[in-house]
Design an enzyme around this catalytic site. Structure first.
Site, short mmCIF file in Angstrom:
data_model
loop_
_atom_site.label_atom_id
_atom_site.label_comp_id
_atom_site.label_asym_id
_atom_site.label_seq_id
_atom_site.Cartn_x
_atom_site.Cartn_y
_atom_site.Cartn_z
CG ASP A 21 -26.73 -21.08 -68.48
OD1 ASP A 21 -25.98 -22.08 -68.53
OD2 ASP A 21 -26.88 -20.41 -67.43
CD1 TRP A 26 -33.19 -30.24 -71.11
CD2 TRP A 26 -31.67 -31.80 -71.70
NE1 TRP A 26 -33.78 -31.10 -72.01
CE2 TRP A 26 -32.87 -32.07 -72.39
CE3 TRP A 26 -30.57 -32.65 -71.91
CZ2 TRP A 26 -33.01 -33.13 -73.27
CZ3 TRP A 26 -30.72 -33.72 -72.78
CH2 TRP A 26 -31.93 -33.95 -73.45
CG ASN A 69 -17.68 -22.25 -71.54
OD1 ASN A 69 -18.44 -21.94 -72.46
ND2 ASN A 69 -18.08 -22.17 -70.27
NE ARG A 72 -18.59 -25.09 -68.68
CZ ARG A 72 -19.89 -25.09 -68.85
NH1 ARG A 72 -20.48 -26.09 -69.45
NH2 ARG A 72 -20.60 -24.08 -68.42
CB SER A 197 -21.95 -15.12 -68.11
OG SER A 197 -22.77 -15.57 -67.07
CD GLU A 208 -35.82 -2.99 -73.87
OE1 GLU A 208 -36.26 -3.54 -72.84
OE2 GLU A 208 -35.64 -1.76 -73.96
C1 FPP Z 1 -24.22 -23.64 -71.41
O1 FPP Z 1 -24.76 -24.73 -70.73
C2 FPP Z 1 -23.87 -23.98 -72.78
C3 FPP Z 1 -22.60 -24.06 -73.25
C4 FPP Z 1 -21.41 -23.84 -72.44
C5 FPP Z 1 -22.33 -24.40 -74.63
C6 FPP Z 1 -23.38 -24.08 -75.62
C7 FPP Z 1 -23.26 -25.03 -76.71
C8 FPP Z 1 -24.25 -25.55 -77.42
C9 FPP Z 1 -25.66 -25.18 -77.33
C10 FPP Z 1 -23.87 -26.61 -78.32
C11 FPP Z 1 -24.07 -26.32 -79.71
C12 FPP Z 1 -23.44 -25.16 -80.27
C13 FPP Z 1 -22.39 -25.21 -81.06
C14 FPP Z 1 -22.07 -24.03 -81.87
C15 FPP Z 1 -21.58 -26.40 -81.18
P1 FPP Z 1 -24.06 -25.20 -69.39
O2 FPP Z 1 -23.24 -26.38 -69.73
O3 FPP Z 1 -23.32 -24.06 -68.77
O4 FPP Z 1 -25.29 -25.61 -68.54
P2 FPP Z 1 -25.37 -25.58 -66.94
O5 FPP Z 1 -25.35 -24.13 -66.54
O6 FPP Z 1 -26.69 -26.21 -66.67
O7 FPP Z 1 -24.22 -26.35 -66.42
#
Ligand code: FPP
Length: 255
Positions: A21, A26, A69, A72, A197, A208
């Site tokens: 997350d 970032w 997701n 989004r 979540s 853990e």
């Molecule tokens: C959560 O950050 C992350 C995701 C919804 C996607 C995770 C995906 C990757 C790390 C990309 C690479 C992986 C693959 C397998 C392609 P967020 O967007 O919810 O962050 P936020 O909470 O700051 O908005």
């Protein structure tokens, strides 16, 4: 001394699951589009996959895309799909060199033909690998998974192939998409959020939990090893009382 040296090789968690997350925050903090955070997140995935393999973790499950997701913005979903496909191609040498088998849990049917094809190809190419299973949770929702299991059990009862008296936790676990692996010993979530979540709700009953304040793109090998060390410092009781000799005793009311 780094955390890798501090990891007890005899007590490495067999299964580590991660809620990656903080990609969006970032990126936003850097004035970049959210998708750039996901691109940076891939680098962290690479580091952590290597670190897990090096430490001797047998199963690594990554929450890469939740069923929620899909809601989004279209551009972000499409960027994530493109990233997934390019990762499956681009990271193939990493999987093959490290003897890593790819697996997928989640509603695969929700994906486009292109994504499905890329997933199938990656599953096929890595099917013979045995040192570590990298499990991608894609379009995954624990409540969906548990509902599916309930439906399957109901169908078996209706067909007369399952006696309702025999429905127990093992029976339910066998109907989940994770039936091929043990439950997570350790669940890590990055970005400082203290939530699950809708991830592996059934399977984390005794896991853990380790929460890191760091956004996923900044999570690295050393932080992963630190999580393993912190896990090893915990006393896992599984609801039992441990005697002075370390033997398990009777169950308590509190699990
Ligand atoms: C959560 O950050 C992350 C995701 C919804 C996607 C995770 C995906 C990757 C790390 C990309 C690479 C992986 C693959 C397998 C392609 P967020 O967007 O919810 O962050 P936020 O909470 O700051 O908005």
């Amino acid at each position: 001394m780094g955390f890798l040296q501090a990891v007890d090789k005899e007590k490495v968690p067999c299964h580590v699951a991660i809620i990656m997350d903080g990609n969006g925050r970032w990126a936003q903090e850097r004035g970049l589009p959210r998708a750039r955070g996901h691109v940076a997140g891939v680098e962290a995935v690479r580091k952590v996959v290597k670190a897990a393999r090096r430490a001797g973790v047998r199963y690594l499950t990554l929450y890469a895309f939740s069923a929620e997701n899909w809601a989004r913005p279209k551009e972000e979903v499409s960027a994530l799909m493109d990233l997934l496909v390019s990762c499956l191609h681009g990271e193939m040498p990493l999987f093959l060199e490290n003897d890593i088998r790819l697996r997928v849990i989640g509603q695969e049917e929700a994906f486009s033909p292109e994504v499905k094809a890329a997933l199938q190809e990656a599953l096929d190419k890595t099917a013979a690998n045995r040192s570590m299973d990298l499990v991608l949770a894609l379009s995954y929702s624990a409540r969906w998974e548990i509902s599916q299991a309930a439906r399957r059990i109901a169908q078996e009862v209706k067909a007369g192939t399952l006696d309702p008296e025999r429905i127990d936790p093992d029976c339910v676990a066998r109907c989940l998409s994770t039936a091929f692996m043990p439950d997570p010993d350790l669940l890590i979530r990055t970005s400082g959020e203290l939530r699950i979540s809708n991830f592996l709700l059934w399977q984390i009953a005794y896991s853990e939990l380790f929460f890191s304040p760091v956004y996923w793109p900044d999570f690295d090998e050393e932080m992963f090893y630190e999580a393993l060390v912190r896990y090893q410092q915990r006393e896992r009781r599984f609801g039992k009382v441990l005697s002075a000799t370390g033997e398990s005793g009777k169950r308590t009311g509190l699990q």
